[in-house]
Write a protein that holds these residues in place. Structure first.
Motif, PDB file in Angstrom:
ATOM      1  N   GLN A 215      -6.820 -49.717 -34.149  1.00  6.13           N
ATOM      2  CA  GLN A 215      -7.650 -50.030 -32.985  1.00  6.13           C
ATOM      3  C   GLN A 215      -7.965 -48.770 -32.183  1.00  6.13           C
ATOM      4  OE1 GLN A 215      -5.299 -53.015 -31.027  1.00  6.13           O
ATOM      5  NE2 GLN A 215      -6.143 -54.691 -32.237  1.00  6.13           N
ATOM      6  N   SER A 216      -6.970 -47.898 -32.040  1.00  9.82           N
ATOM      7  CA  SER A 216      -7.164 -46.645 -31.319  1.00  9.82           C
ATOM      8  C   SER A 216      -8.219 -45.788 -32.016  1.00  9.82           C
ATOM      9  CB  SER A 216      -5.833 -45.896 -31.220  1.00  9.82           C
ATOM     10  OG  SER A 216      -6.020 -44.651 -30.595  1.00  9.82           O
TER      11      SER A 216
ATOM     12  N   GLN B 218     -10.636 -46.839 -33.946  1.00  8.76           N
ATOM     13  CA  GLN B 218     -11.930 -47.484 -33.742  1.00  8.76           C
ATOM     14  C   GLN B 218     -12.470 -47.212 -32.342  1.00  8.76           C
ATOM     15  OE1 GLN B 218     -10.886 -51.505 -34.753  1.00  8.76           O
ATOM     16  NE2 GLN B 218     -11.288 -51.208 -36.944  1.00  8.76           N
ATOM     17  N   LEU B 219     -11.604 -47.232 -31.344  1.00 10.12           N
ATOM     18  CA  LEU B 219     -12.029 -46.943 -29.969  1.00 10.12           C
ATOM     19  C   LEU B 219     -12.489 -45.493 -29.830  1.00 10.12           C
ATOM     20  CD1 LEU B 219      -9.345 -48.882 -27.917  1.00 10.12           C
ATOM     21  CD2 LEU B 219     -11.783 -49.417 -28.115  1.00 10.12           C
ATOM     22  N   GLN B 220     -11.784 -44.584 -30.496  1.00  9.52           N
ATOM     23  CA  GLN B 220     -12.193 -43.176 -30.473  1.00  9.52           C
ATOM     24  C   GLN B 220     -13.568 -43.007 -31.111  1.00  9.52           C
ATOM     25  OE1 GLN B 220      -9.055 -41.031 -32.430  1.00  9.52           O
ATOM     26  NE2 GLN B 220      -7.647 -41.214 -30.709  1.00  9.52           N
TER      27      GLN B 220
ATOM     28  N   SER C 116     -16.131 -44.356 -28.680  1.00  9.68           N
ATOM     29  CA  SER C 116     -16.269 -43.419 -27.563  1.00  9.68           C
ATOM     30  C   SER C 116     -17.108 -42.215 -27.967  1.00  9.68           C
ATOM     31  CB  SER C 116     -14.885 -42.973 -27.111  1.00  9.68           C
ATOM     32  OG  SER C 116     -14.981 -42.048 -26.062  1.00  9.68           O
TER      33      SER C 116
END
Length: 135
Positions: A121-122, A124-126, A129
């Motif tokens: 998830q991290s 994917q968020l990066q 962003s």
């Protein structure tokens, strides 16, 4: 090639499931569900974690978990009835311990799975962003 890699990682659990869980009767699956229900409460997990270092009496569990006496007693009863915790009378004290140490391997598997999910998830968020900054 990247599409083959996820398929391989999915195939292994399916093979494991074929050998075990998929052959269980609905009644046996019900027992498994009840086992996981018992472990689905934070206070009970705190007690289980407290017992990882060895047998303890109620007073020691209360001191380590900071849960109330009535709460600890209620959860110990449920854990004992589920066969997760065993109790042993030593003189006037009752000591509780984990009935099967494999429980901690199960907990480690769950923790490792959760870590992998959070890391994915991290990532994917990066990526999102970075798309936002570039767009």
């Amino acid at each position: 090639m990247p599409t083959k890699s996820p398929k391989k990682s999915v195939a292994a659990p399916e093979k494991t499931a074929e050998c075990g869980i998929s052959k269980l009767s609905p009644e046996a699956l019900g027992l498994m569900a009840e086992f996981f229900k018992v472990l689905s409460e934070v206070s009970r997990l705190q007690i289980v974690c407290s017992l990882k270092t060895g047998p303890k009496n109620v007073t020691e569990i209360i001191a380590e978990t900071e849960l109330g006496q009535a709460n600890v007693s209620k959860h110990l009863k449920m854990l004992t009835q589920a066969g997760i915790v065993a109790r042993e009378q030593r003189g006037v004290c009752v000591y509780y311990q984990i009935a099967n140490p494999l429980l901690f391997e199960l907990c480690d598997l769950v923790c490792n799975t959760l870590i992998a999910q959070v890391e994915q998830q991290s990532l994917q968020l990066q990526q999102l962003s970075s798309l936002r900054k570039n767009g």
